[in-house]
Design an enzyme around this catalytic site. Sequence first.
Site, PDB file in Angstrom:
ATOM      1  N   SER A 207      55.655 -14.828-100.222  1.00 55.66           N
ATOM      2  CA  SER A 207      54.450 -14.553 -99.925  1.00 55.66           C
ATOM      3  C   SER A 207      53.215 -15.296-100.988  1.00 55.66           C
ATOM      4  CB  SER A 207      53.866 -12.753 -99.605  1.00 55.66           C
ATOM      5  OG  SER A 207      51.869 -12.611 -99.856  1.00 55.66           O
TER       6      SER A 207
ATOM      7  N   TYR B  32      53.166  -3.187-102.259  1.00 59.13           N
ATOM      8  CA  TYR B  32      53.863  -4.482-100.716  1.00 59.13           C
ATOM      9  C   TYR B  32      53.549  -6.090-102.181  1.00 59.13           C
ATOM     10  CZ  TYR B  32      52.759  -8.528 -98.469  1.00 59.13           C
ATOM     11  OH  TYR B  32      53.540  -9.419 -97.323  1.00 59.13           O
TER      12      TYR B  32
END
Length: 295
Positions: free
Chosen positions: A140, A153
Amino acid sequence: MHRNQIVLVTGATSGIGRATALDLARAGHRVFATGRRERALESLKTEAAGLQLETIVMDVTKAESIAAAKAEIDERTSGHGVDAVVNNAGFGLGGPLEEISDEALRGQYETNVFGLMAVTRAFLPKMRERRHGRIINVSSVGGRVTLPMLGAYNSTKYAVESLSDALRVELRPFGVKVVIIEPGSIATEFAEVAMSSVESNSASPYAGALADAAKLRAMFDNTAVAPRHVTSAILKAVQSARPAARYVRPWRTYMMLVIASLLPTSWVDALLGRMTGLTKAKLFPAPRLDPSPSP
Ligand SMILES: NC(=O)c1ccc[n+]([C@@H]2O[C@H](COP(=O)([O-])OP(=O)(O)OC[C@H]3O[C@@H](n4cnc5c(N)ncnc54)[C@H](OP(=O)(O)O)[C@@H]3O)[C@@H](O)[C@H]2O)c1
């Protein structure tokens, strides 16, 4: 260009993984699409009618599930195994770190980090022995820049970045290329799942910021682009003779990375604090004074 590859995709029941499985199959590859939700796998298979797409239930957090999927793929490919693995399964856990339990934090790592490594270890040996293969890890942009309220996360994606960087060099002599995919905001089920762990709790010291979560969600939704922006990069990672080490998608996400790397940390912190409602004004609003009764 590498054509007709056998590719395993994890987390193919929705979002990026589902779109990746379909696009790879449309490009002529044989795809093993995996995930936990059986009905979603069935609907994917229906949509892929006529393509070389097979589905297998696999939970990346369960060793026995990975072993069963591997045995099934070995059998269906007459012992060949796969030529590429797309480690895409993952989810986001939102909320202030102080309020995230150890159990929830471990759950994040079980799927996004340990799951990714367990799948890699299971399917790597045959690629290594053939001196040809691809490990494609969906990280990400949050693996390069940390957002408050997504720290748990983001930390898993930093781990994915680091593990991938080490694997890339370790596997280079064996002809196995390791590629990192860094999506920005993509319209999938991701935001819904991440928001489900953010509870609006008036007793929380972070209540003022948590109350702004819907605004953040709207900001995400307004900027999110379709999964195809990412699947095109994954296709390159599978097919190109010389794939890049990293693909950031969509392109405009590069801007965010460049800006974040140029600004002083204190500026970035202040900006992110304002964006997420983590300011003194939001967290400690001045008590409202009752209008004084008119004399
Ligand atoms: N959307 C974004 O803006 C964005 C941005 C950056 C990175 N990413 C990354 O992109 C990847 C895909 O996410 P997405 O956006 O497509 O979200 P999504 O639509 O929620 O898809 C997540 C997929 O992961 C699977 N999954 C979750 N836990 C699993 C487990 N234990 N075992 C196997 N599969 C599991 C889910 O399938 P089941 O529930 O059926 O198992 C689902 O197919 C994730 O790694 C995410 O971190 C997304």
